[in-house]
Design an enzyme around this catalytic site. Structure first.
Site, mmCIF file in Angstrom:
data_model
loop_
_atom_site.group_PDB
_atom_site.id
_atom_site.type_symbol
_atom_site.label_atom_id
_atom_site.label_comp_id
_atom_site.label_asym_id
_atom_site.label_seq_id
_atom_site.Cartn_x
_atom_site.Cartn_y
_atom_site.Cartn_z
ATOM 1 N N GLU A 395 0.839 -1.202 0.000
ATOM 2 C CA GLU A 395 0.000 0.000 0.000
ATOM 3 C C GLU A 395 0.874 1.252 0.000
ATOM 4 O OE1 GLU A 395 -2.440 -0.449 3.467
ATOM 5 O OE2 GLU A 395 -2.853 -2.539 2.967
ATOM 6 N N ALA A 426 -5.491 -4.291 1.022
ATOM 7 C CA ALA A 426 -5.965 -5.625 1.401
ATOM 8 C C ALA A 426 -4.750 -6.496 1.687
ATOM 9 C CB ALA A 426 -6.817 -6.228 0.274
ATOM 10 N N GLU A 427 -4.470 -6.692 2.970
ATOM 11 C CA GLU A 427 -3.242 -7.391 3.355
ATOM 12 C C GLU A 427 -3.218 -8.851 2.913
ATOM 13 O OE1 GLU A 427 -3.604 -3.703 5.526
ATOM 14 O OE2 GLU A 427 -5.006 -5.389 5.319
ATOM 15 N N PHE A 450 1.482 -1.267 8.464
ATOM 16 C CA PHE A 450 1.694 -1.295 9.912
ATOM 17 C C PHE A 450 1.465 -2.724 10.391
ATOM 18 C CE2 PHE A 450 0.727 3.175 9.291
ATOM 19 C CZ PHE A 450 1.574 3.824 10.173
ATOM 20 N N ASP A 452 0.023 -3.685 12.877
ATOM 21 C CA ASP A 452 -1.320 -3.769 13.434
ATOM 22 C C ASP A 452 -2.350 -4.299 12.439
ATOM 23 O OD1 ASP A 452 0.373 -1.355 14.068
ATOM 24 O OD2 ASP A 452 -0.826 -1.450 15.906
ATOM 25 N N ILE A 454 -1.592 -6.613 9.922
ATOM 26 C CA ILE A 454 -1.125 -7.845 9.290
ATOM 27 C C ILE A 454 -2.080 -9.007 9.514
ATOM 28 C CG2 ILE A 454 0.237 -8.807 11.221
ATOM 29 C CD1 ILE A 454 2.440 -9.417 9.103
ATOM 30 N N HIS A 496 -1.320 1.448 15.903
ATOM 31 C CA HIS A 496 -0.094 1.804 15.185
ATOM 32 C C HIS A 496 1.119 1.537 16.078
ATOM 33 C CE1 HIS A 496 -3.203 4.128 13.080
ATOM 34 N NE2 HIS A 496 -2.431 4.028 12.019
#
Length: 696
Positions: A395, A426-427, A450, A452, A454, A496
């Site tokens: 991203e 979209a991870e 980040f 956070d 994942i 974060h």
């Protein structure tokens, strides 16, 4: 009549008419071939169920009722050229594509010689290196994104090939798996980029026992997907081989010509229960079961063969006898093959040989110092120069921004939009497509913005990425790097500031790096980019531009092996085992302890979490006899617990005091700076723990 109108398709073995509409007759040999595969699959299901009842195997999942659709699809693909991500019911597809019957049966007996997984996976998880069938797992729907990643690579490589040489990617599932978010993420990416992928959905109306009406809005996946631009959709009768053959030819033609992905929702019947662990009579009405057997694709094909006199009754009987005999011979052969040896259980988790030549003694540096974020940027630049198959995406990583921390700034300008590009937000898509690229021979270095965020990629990381090598006996590997900014001290609040190493360290098959300074970050990242296994590369964002994390910049040839800790500060009385930002807190605390009390504290920076340097830890513990393990992650279930357990097991007799640990409070990291300071480790808190040890 089986003589029917059809479009000639570019991948037909006898014709290549550039998509012109003509009348043609499906060759008789194709029909006989299709019938042989269909009959083989049906009789194989029956034979394997008998073996199950005899106690010779523990589990069965069948293809009965799905065969005609699968065979038609396989007959329009090019074995060894095209790519396939099948699902567990695709036995007929495998046979028609060229997978040996005995290999499938060997996998049923979970034999060591079975090429799909060598007994490592449950029956039904297909794989073939020679046929480009990528190793399959159990989580439903995860294969869609991997197929899209492989299709990305195919599109890049197809550009200068003639149409009949262009690669396409097949990915299949039942309709139930399309309820997974990965399916829609895959459709989004594939249609946006017009990728050469065929989504093949075998809609038997049941996800185990749950009917499609309770799975899909309106009950129709075909209707539900109408809004995707450039998606060519087909909704054929999957029980009619001839209709399926025509549709799959058209779909392959469109995809091979670069006109965008195709979605085939084939309506089929599941004639058997979901698996040998299921009883479909408990949830399917008797009338429905009677009807689907009347519409059986095998019966329909046999009726056509009889109507058109494709085979005489004698030829038909001979073919049936031949198929039965072939299955019996294959079962006999497969059952006699050796089982896996117990001492092989840990093989194929990671590359067993040295997968990258590490110049660990090359400590040469350039003139001047560099901050960590620039060291990471330079490492990526150098590795992209060295490997033209290394691609960077995530991203916001492309353009002039270069990510929210500018770690990838300038890379797109230097290497182009095909090698450095933005992904959807979209991870799971980021990691899933990267796996598909990696199995195609590319080296993806992807960024999760980040730590956070994942967690939506956790299935792709845990069940797919980390297990690809092991589950396929090293036939398939997925070497890639996932760069992840982690940690607090930036007033980022709950979402974060997270640390993730303790959770991911529990995943076999994954390397984890966690550097504390610019030099180590550059050298470790360059090593990670050359490994033959997946690496989770954790970058503490608080350290990105801190002066105390600056270092002289290592030269281009300087790498650092994983599992090699650094003695940051020599000491005699207490050892601190640490990594990441707490390295700097620990060094400051150690200096204060020596200045205030004359206590000599040794500080060990692990630099990598998996593997970690056991030798250096033991040498330090044996020297000092007192240990503090410090990290920023939560105290409970933090990685300190693993390190302490190791020390107790290996060096208990050298300890002169209980091992202490330092971590964050067991709470989400708060936003307010006063509260954040209270939650996180710091120099003062580490000194308090050192004072306890010094007094013991």
């Amino acid at each position: 009549m089986i003589l029917q109108k059809a479009k000639t398709i570019g991948n037909d073995v006898n014709h290549f008419m550039n998509g012109e509409t003509i009348y043609q007759i499906l060759p008789k040999k194709y029909i006989i071939e299709a019938y042989r595969w269909l009959l083989t699959t049906r009789k194989l299901d029956q034979k394997l169920l008998v073996l199950l009842k005899q106690g010779k195997a523990p589990f069965h999942v069948g293809a009965s009722g799905h065969e005609a659709a699968q065979i038609a699809m396989a007959m329009n693909l090019k074995p060894g050229q095209d790519w396939a991500y099948p699902y567990y019911r695709d036995i007929a597809f495998l046979l028609a594509l060229g997978a040996p019957l005995q290999d499938i049966i060997s996998e049923y007996f979970s034999k060591d010689t079975a090429p799909h997984s060598g007994g490592r996976q449950l029956y039904g998880h297909w794989s073939s290196k020679s046929l480009n069938i990528v190793s399959q797992s159990s989580p439903t729907g995860s294969q869609f994104l991997q197929a899209v990643g492989t299709a990305m690579a195919c599109k890049w490589e197809n550009q200068n090939k003639p149409v009949h040489k262009k690669e396409v990617v097949y990915v299949s599932s039942g309709e139930g798996a399309t309820s997974e978010g990965d399916f829609y993420e895959a459709l989004n990416w594939a249609t946006r980029e017009k990728l050469p992928v065929i989504f093949f959905i075998e809609d038997n109306r049941y996800a185990i026992s749950v009917p499609a009406s309770e799975q899909i809005t309106g009950g129709s996946l075909y209707d539900l997907t109408s809004g995707y631009k450039d998606l060519h959709r087909f909704n054929p009768n999957g029980n009619d081989f001839f209709e399926m053959y025509d549709v799959t030819r058209k779909a392959c033609d469109l995809v091979r010509k670069g006109e965008g992905p195709s979605l085939i929702v084939a309506n089929v019947h599941r004639l058997l229960p979901h698996s040998s662990s299921d009883n479909h009579a408990q949830y399917r009405p008797k009338e429905e079961l009677e009807r689907i057997f009347q519409e059986d694709c095998l019966v329909q094909l046999e009726e056509k063969i009889d109507e058109e006199s494709v085979l005489t009754p004698e030829e038909l009987k001979h073919l049936r006898d031949e198929v039965s005999q072939t299955i019996e011979q294959a079962v006999s052969w497969a059952s006699s093959q050796p089982d896996p040896q117990p001492d092989s259980v840990s093989l194929h988790l990671m590359d067993s040989e040295q997968d990258v030549k590490v110049h660990s003694n090359d400590n040469s540096t350039k003139v001047g110092s560099i901050v960590m974020v620039d060291a990471i940027n330079h490492a990526l630049h150098e590795e992209m120069n060295a490997n033209d198959k290394l691609v960077v995406y995530g991203e916001d990583v492309a353009g002039f921004k270069g990510g929210v921390f500018s770690a990838t700034k300038g890379l797109m300008q230097a290497f182009g939009k095909q090698r450095v590009f933005n992904s959807p937000l979209a991870e799971s898509s980021i990691v899933g497509t990267a796996i598909g690229l990696a199995v195609k021979g590319y080296k993806p270095v992807v960024e999760i913005q980040f730590a956070d965020y994942i967690w939506t990629a956790m299935n792709q990381i845990r069940n797919e990425l980390a297990m690809m090598r092991y589950r396929s006996k090293s036939d398939w590997i997925s070497p890639m790097v996932i760069r992840v900014p982690v940690g607090g001290y930036i007033h980022g609040g709950h979402y974060h500031s997270q640390n993730i190493e303790s959770i991911f360290s529990h995943i076999p098959g994954l390397y984890i790096a966690f550097p504390s300074n610019a030099a180590d970050a550059k050298r470790l990242l360059k090593t990670a980019c050359r490994k033959n296994d997946p690496v989770l590369f954790l970058e503490h964002k608080y350290l990105y531009r801190q002066n105390f994390a600056k270092s002289p910049e290592p030269t281009e040839n300087s790498l650092l092996a994983f599992g090699k800790a650094r003695v940051v500060r020599e000491g005699r009385d207490i050892s601190i085992i640490t990594y990441g930002v707490t390295v700097h807190h620990s060094v400051a605390a150690a200096k204060e302890m020596e200045k205030k009390y004359g206590v000599s504290v040794e500080v060990i920076d692990l630099r990598t979490i998996i593997p970690y340097d056991k030798k250096t830890i033991l040498e330090s513990v044996k020297k000092t006899g007192k240990v503090l393990v410090a990290h920023e992650d939560n105290l409970t279930q933090g990685f300190a617990g693993e390190l302490i357990s190791f020390i107790i097991e290996q060096a208990f007799e050298y300890l002169d005091a209980p091992i202490l640990r330092m971590g964050s409070l067991d709470i989400p990291i708060p936003y307010n700076p006063i509260l954040e300071k209270e939650a996180l480790p710091n120099q003062e808190k580490i000194i308090q723990q050192l004072e306890k040890l010094a007094k013991y």
